[in-house]
Design a protein around this motif. Structure first.
Motif, mmCIF file in Angstrom:
data_model
loop_
_atom_site.group_PDB
_atom_site.id
_atom_site.type_symbol
_atom_site.label_atom_id
_atom_site.label_comp_id
_atom_site.label_asym_id
_atom_site.label_seq_id
_atom_site.Cartn_x
_atom_site.Cartn_y
_atom_site.Cartn_z
ATOM 1 N N ALA A 138 13.766 6.015 -7.968
ATOM 2 C CA ALA A 138 13.032 5.045 -8.786
ATOM 3 C C ALA A 138 11.743 5.606 -7.715
ATOM 4 N N SER A 139 10.737 5.672 -8.568
ATOM 5 C CA SER A 139 9.768 5.880 -8.435
ATOM 6 C C SER A 139 8.921 4.862 -7.538
ATOM 7 N N ALA A 140 7.969 4.840 -6.539
ATOM 8 C CA ALA A 140 7.231 3.763 -5.497
ATOM 9 C C ALA A 140 6.464 3.195 -5.905
ATOM 10 N N SER A 141 5.407 4.091 -7.341
ATOM 11 C CA SER A 141 4.806 3.421 -7.237
ATOM 12 C C SER A 141 4.816 2.659 -8.772
ATOM 13 N N SER A 142 5.752 3.030 -9.229
ATOM 14 C CA SER A 142 6.114 2.502 -10.517
ATOM 15 C C SER A 142 7.035 0.909 -10.169
ATOM 16 N N SER A 143 7.071 0.437 -9.043
ATOM 17 C CA SER A 143 7.316 -1.098 -8.519
ATOM 18 C C SER A 143 7.081 -1.806 -8.440
ATOM 19 N N PRO A 144 6.010 -2.653 -8.905
ATOM 20 C CA PRO A 144 5.298 -3.720 -7.874
ATOM 21 C C PRO A 144 6.052 -4.115 -6.511
ATOM 22 N N LYS A 145 6.824 -4.364 -6.032
ATOM 23 C CA LYS A 145 7.324 -5.311 -5.169
ATOM 24 C C LYS A 145 8.307 -4.531 -4.103
ATOM 25 N N ALA A 146 7.545 -3.077 -4.007
ATOM 26 C CA ALA A 146 7.818 -1.436 -2.888
ATOM 27 C C ALA A 146 6.556 -1.578 -2.557
ATOM 28 N N LEU A 147 6.301 -1.893 -1.537
ATOM 29 C CA LEU A 147 5.310 -1.550 -0.172
ATOM 30 C C LEU A 147 4.854 -0.527 0.315
ATOM 31 N N SER A 148 4.132 0.103 0.281
ATOM 32 C CA SER A 148 3.890 1.621 0.972
ATOM 33 C C SER A 148 3.999 0.819 2.457
ATOM 34 N N PRO A 149 3.783 2.359 3.530
ATOM 35 C CA PRO A 149 3.399 1.866 4.426
ATOM 36 C C PRO A 149 1.951 1.621 4.732
ATOM 37 N N LEU A 150 1.359 2.379 4.525
ATOM 38 C CA LEU A 150 -0.201 2.150 4.898
ATOM 39 C C LEU A 150 -0.672 0.232 4.310
ATOM 40 N N LEU A 151 0.058 0.127 2.796
ATOM 41 C CA LEU A 151 0.054 -1.662 2.605
ATOM 42 C C LEU A 151 -0.106 -2.252 3.421
ATOM 43 N N VAL A 152 1.418 -2.522 4.751
ATOM 44 C CA VAL A 152 1.640 -3.487 5.640
ATOM 45 C C VAL A 152 0.179 -3.515 6.738
ATOM 46 N N PRO A 153 0.080 -2.881 7.082
ATOM 47 C CA PRO A 153 -1.742 -2.663 7.526
ATOM 48 C C PRO A 153 -2.416 -3.441 7.384
ATOM 49 N N LEU A 154 -2.456 -3.109 5.967
ATOM 50 C CA LEU A 154 -3.233 -3.496 5.158
ATOM 51 C C LEU A 154 -3.857 -5.033 4.849
ATOM 52 N N HIS A 155 -2.244 -5.362 4.659
ATOM 53 C CA HIS A 155 -2.101 -6.955 4.164
ATOM 54 C C HIS A 155 -2.269 -7.726 5.717
ATOM 55 N N LEU A 156 -1.719 -6.776 7.109
ATOM 56 C CA LEU A 156 -1.838 -7.358 7.700
ATOM 57 C C LEU A 156 -3.608 -8.266 8.228
ATOM 58 N N LEU A 157 -4.498 -6.908 8.046
ATOM 59 C CA LEU A 157 -5.508 -7.243 8.750
ATOM 60 C C LEU A 157 -6.239 -8.054 8.016
ATOM 61 N N LEU A 158 -5.594 -7.963 6.277
ATOM 62 C CA LEU A 158 -6.678 -9.401 5.604
ATOM 63 C C LEU A 158 -6.054 -10.380 5.677
ATOM 64 N N VAL A 159 -4.449 -10.993 6.165
ATOM 65 C CA VAL A 159 -4.101 -11.971 6.544
ATOM 66 C C VAL A 159 -4.668 -12.454 7.685
ATOM 67 N N VAL A 160 -5.333 -11.545 9.019
ATOM 68 C CA VAL A 160 -5.567 -12.574 9.937
ATOM 69 C C VAL A 160 -7.418 -12.290 9.808
ATOM 70 N N GLY A 161 -7.690 -11.795 8.862
ATOM 71 C CA GLY A 161 -9.406 -11.787 8.262
ATOM 72 C C GLY A 161 -9.305 -13.166 7.340
ATOM 73 N N VAL A 162 -9.274 -13.506 6.427
ATOM 74 C CA VAL A 162 -8.382 -15.183 6.203
ATOM 75 C C VAL A 162 -8.470 -15.889 6.786
ATOM 76 N N LEU A 163 -7.530 -15.555 7.952
ATOM 77 C CA LEU A 163 -7.265 -16.915 9.622
ATOM 78 C C LEU A 163 -8.168 -16.976 9.703
ATOM 79 N N LEU A 164 -8.473 -15.874 10.736
ATOM 80 C CA LEU A 164 -10.605 -16.485 11.256
ATOM 81 C C LEU A 164 -11.726 -16.656 10.254
ATOM 82 N N ALA A 165 -10.963 -16.637 9.467
ATOM 83 C CA ALA A 165 -12.653 -16.878 8.521
ATOM 84 C C ALA A 165 -13.001 -18.517 8.691
#
Length: 165
Positions: A138-165
């Motif tokens: 299946a195509s990785a871009s067509s599935s909303p539950k699939a996370l690309s390897p670049l999205l994981v660090p981005l998600h981690l940074l967003l969570v840390v930013g929210v926690l520190l705010a």
């Protein structure tokens, strides 16, 4: 007028009075010029001199006492001011300690949230890898539950930013 007899009596009386006064003056002069009287007069003069010196010393001592009392009053005011300042500093110190304790609690809570977020990211990454193997066709871009390897660090940074705010 006075008769001769009376006149003799008056003159005799006056003569006795004059002689009595003369004897008294002579006795007084002898006593006044005696060694004991002169020593007494000298002692009185020395006493007056010592009294004058003591009065000067007393005046000086009273002036020193007044200056010392004024200085002590100034010192007392300074002590009161310093004690008040010390109490303010103690209160500030207590406030800072309370704030420090509060911040330590917040830091501990943020660390706990970060740990939980890291665990969630790791769980999502593992889930993504597992789902990636199952959905290779299946195509990785067509599935909303699939996370690309670049999205994981981005998600981690967003969570840390929210926690520190």
């Amino acid at each position: 007028m006075l008769s001769g007899q009376h006149l003799k009596w008056v003159v005799g009386f006056l003569t006795l009075m004059v002689l009595g006064l003369l004897v008294a003056v002579i006795i007084f002069a002898i006593k006044a010029n005696s060694k004991a009287c002169r020593d007494g007069l000298l002692a009185e003069q020395e006493c007056n001199n010592v009294t004058s010196v003591l009065e000067v010393q007393l005046t000086q001592t009273q002036e020193v006492l007044q200056r010392t009392q004024a200085q002590a009053a100034t010192y007392n005011e300074t002590v009161v001011t310093l004690l008040a300042s010390l109490e303010r500093k103690k209160a500030q110190s207590q406030e800072l300690l309370a704030k420090e304790e509060e911040l330590r609690g917040e830091i501990a809570e943020l660390k706990r949230k970060l740990q939980n977020a890291l665990l969630e990211v790791e769980r999502l990454r593992k889930g993504n890898e597992a789902s990636g193997k199952e959905n290779e066709t299946a195509s990785a871009s067509s599935s909303p539950k699939a996370l690309s390897p670049l999205l994981v660090p981005l998600h981690l940074l967003l969570v840390v930013g929210v926690l520190l705010a």
